[in-house]
Design a protein around this motif. Structure first.
Motif, PDB file in Angstrom:
ATOM      1  N   GLY A   8       0.822  -1.233  -0.141  1.00 57.27           N
ATOM      2  CA  GLY A   8       0.026   0.043  -0.106  1.00 57.27           C
ATOM      3  C   GLY A   8       0.754   1.150  -0.110  1.00 57.27           C
ATOM      4  N   THR A   9       0.423   2.370   0.028  1.00 54.70           N
ATOM      5  CA  THR A   9       0.749   3.703  -0.096  1.00 54.70           C
ATOM      6  C   THR A   9       0.792   4.233   1.495  1.00 54.70           C
ATOM      7  N   VAL A  10       1.719   5.104   1.954  1.00 53.57           N
ATOM      8  CA  VAL A  10       1.793   5.635   3.220  1.00 53.57           C
ATOM      9  C   VAL A  10       1.048   6.907   3.176  1.00 53.57           C
ATOM     10  N   VAL A  11       0.154   7.102   3.760  1.00 53.30           N
ATOM     11  CA  VAL A  11      -0.758   8.256   3.905  1.00 53.30           C
ATOM     12  C   VAL A  11      -0.645   9.170   5.119  1.00 53.30           C
ATOM     13  N   SER A  12       0.121   8.818   6.094  1.00 52.17           N
ATOM     14  CA  SER A  12       0.605   9.457   7.161  1.00 52.17           C
ATOM     15  C   SER A  12       1.710   9.207   7.963  1.00 52.17           C
ATOM     16  N   ASP A  13       2.379   9.909   8.354  1.00 53.08           N
ATOM     17  CA  ASP A  13       3.652   9.368   9.095  1.00 53.08           C
ATOM     18  C   ASP A  13       3.822  10.390  10.347  1.00 53.08           C
ATOM     19  N   LYS A  14       2.644  11.014  10.876  1.00 51.96           N
ATOM     20  CA  LYS A  14       2.866  12.093  11.857  1.00 51.96           C
ATOM     21  C   LYS A  14       3.066  11.447  13.400  1.00 51.96           C
ATOM     22  N   MET A  15       3.024  10.091  13.367  1.00 49.72           N
ATOM     23  CA  MET A  15       2.999   9.423  14.724  1.00 49.72           C
ATOM     24  C   MET A  15       4.377   9.009  14.856  1.00 49.72           C
ATOM     25  N   VAL A  21      -0.919   3.026   6.549  1.00 51.38           N
ATOM     26  CA  VAL A  21      -0.792   2.684   4.961  1.00 51.38           C
ATOM     27  C   VAL A  21      -2.076   2.369   4.455  1.00 51.38           C
ATOM     28  N   ALA A  22      -2.424   3.061   3.334  1.00 46.74           N
ATOM     29  CA  ALA A  22      -3.736   2.725   2.783  1.00 46.74           C
ATOM     30  C   ALA A  22      -3.550   1.445   1.651  1.00 46.74           C
ATOM     31  N   TYR A  42      -4.208   0.617   7.659  1.00 49.86           N
ATOM     32  CA  TYR A  42      -3.712   0.008   8.539  1.00 49.86           C
ATOM     33  C   TYR A  42      -2.476   0.893   9.273  1.00 49.86           C
ATOM     34  N   LYS A  43      -2.487   0.605  10.587  1.00 56.34           N
ATOM     35  CA  LYS A  43      -1.410   1.394  11.274  1.00 56.34           C
ATOM     36  C   LYS A  43      -0.203   0.241  11.148  1.00 56.34           C
ATOM     37  N   ALA A  44       0.817   0.868  10.760  1.00 53.84           N
ATOM     38  CA  ALA A  44       2.105  -0.154  10.854  1.00 53.84           C
ATOM     39  C   ALA A  44       3.226   0.485  11.485  1.00 53.84           C
ATOM     40  N   HIS A  45       3.964  -0.516  12.097  1.00 53.59           N
ATOM     41  CA  HIS A  45       5.300  -0.336  12.995  1.00 53.59           C
ATOM     42  C   HIS A  45       6.356   0.209  11.947  1.00 53.59           C
ATOM     43  N   ASP A  46       7.058   1.368  11.940  1.00 55.82           N
ATOM     44  CA  ASP A  46       8.220   1.848  11.334  1.00 55.82           C
ATOM     45  C   ASP A  46       9.309   2.141  12.552  1.00 55.82           C
ATOM     46  N   GLU A  47      10.175   1.102  12.926  1.00 57.96           N
ATOM     47  CA  GLU A  47      11.141   1.479  13.920  1.00 57.96           C
ATOM     48  C   GLU A  47      12.020   2.597  13.792  1.00 57.96           C
ATOM     49  N   ASN A  48      12.366   2.937  12.683  1.00 55.69           N
ATOM     50  CA  ASN A  48      13.489   3.879  12.364  1.00 55.69           C
ATOM     51  C   ASN A  48      13.028   5.307  11.707  1.00 55.69           C
ATOM     52  N   ASN A  49      11.565   5.313  11.741  1.00 58.36           N
ATOM     53  CA  ASN A  49      10.900   6.420  11.087  1.00 58.36           C
ATOM     54  C   ASN A  49      11.419   7.088   9.805  1.00 58.36           C
ATOM     55  N   SER A  50      11.757   5.990   9.051  1.00 58.23           N
ATOM     56  CA  SER A  50      12.378   6.352   7.670  1.00 58.23           C
ATOM     57  C   SER A  50      11.529   6.255   6.561  1.00 58.23           C
ATOM     58  N   VAL A  51      10.219   5.949   6.729  1.00 55.89           N
ATOM     59  CA  VAL A  51       9.240   5.983   5.678  1.00 55.89           C
ATOM     60  C   VAL A  51       8.413   7.455   5.687  1.00 55.89           C
ATOM     61  N   ASP A  55       5.226   7.159  -0.147  1.00 58.14           N
ATOM     62  CA  ASP A  55       5.909   5.834  -0.196  1.00 58.14           C
ATOM     63  C   ASP A  55       5.140   4.624  -0.459  1.00 58.14           C
ATOM     64  N   ARG A  56       5.634   3.626  -1.323  1.00 55.57           N
ATOM     65  CA  ARG A  56       4.875   2.713  -1.563  1.00 55.57           C
ATOM     66  C   ARG A  56       5.566   1.593  -0.712  1.00 55.57           C
ATOM     67  N   VAL A  57       4.941   0.761   0.083  1.00 49.00           N
ATOM     68  CA  VAL A  57       5.555  -0.249   1.203  1.00 49.00           C
ATOM     69  C   VAL A  57       4.861  -1.367   1.246  1.00 49.00           C
ATOM     70  N   ARG A  58       5.450  -2.295   1.771  1.00 47.38           N
ATOM     71  CA  ARG A  58       4.989  -3.635   1.835  1.00 47.38           C
ATOM     72  C   ARG A  58       5.011  -3.966   3.570  1.00 47.38           C
ATOM     73  N   ILE A  59       3.746  -4.170   4.034  1.00 45.86           N
ATOM     74  CA  ILE A  59       3.649  -4.527   5.377  1.00 45.86           C
ATOM     75  C   ILE A  59       3.399  -5.808   5.615  1.00 45.86           C
ATOM     76  N   THR A  60       3.579  -6.388   6.938  1.00 45.66           N
ATOM     77  CA  THR A  60       3.340  -7.884   7.142  1.00 45.66           C
ATOM     78  C   THR A  60       2.829  -7.732   8.511  1.00 45.66           C
TER      79      THR A  60
END
Length: 88
Positions: A8-15, A21-22, A42-51, A55-60
Motif C-alpha cells: 500500500g501507500t503511506v498516507v500519514s507519518d505524523k506518529m 498505510v492505505a 492499517y497502522k504499521a510499525h516503522d522502527e526507524n521513522n524512515s518511511v 512511499d509504496r511499502v510492503r507490510i506484514t
C-alpha cells in the motif's frame, strides 16, 4: 501459519514509529460486475521513522504492538518523488 502481507501507500507519518498505510482492494461487484475499490487503512510499525508520505511499502502481520497496531513495515518498494526532493 503464513504471515499476511499487503502492499500500500503511506498516507500519514505524523506518529512516532508508526505510519498509516492505505491498501486498495479492487473486486467486481457481485451483481453488477462493476469494479469496486475499497481502501483499508492499517497502522504499521516503522522502527526507524524512515518511511515518508507517498512511499509504496510492503507490510506484514505481526503480534499486537498497541491497541490498533498489528502490522510492521517490511520493505519500502518505492519512495515518493516529494520525499526524495526533501532530502536534497
Amino acid at each position: 501459519m503464513a504471515l499476511k502481507e499487503r502492499v500500500g501507500t503511506v498516507v500519514s507519518d505524523k506518529m512516532d514509529k508508526t505510519v498509516v498505510v492505505a491498501v486498495e482492494n479492487r473486486f467486481p461487484h457481485p451483481i453488477y460486475q462493476k469494479t469496486v475499490s475499497r481502501t483499508t487503512r492499517y497502522k504499521a510499525h516503522d522502527e526507524n521513522n524512515s518511511v515518508r508520505v507517498g512511499d509504496r511499502v510492503r507490510i506484514t502481520e505481526t503480534r499486537p504492538l498497541s491497541r490498533h497496531k498489528r502490522w510492521a513495515v517490511a520493505e519500502v518498494l518505492s519512495h515518493s518523488p516529494k520525499a526524495e526532493e526533501a532530502k536534497k
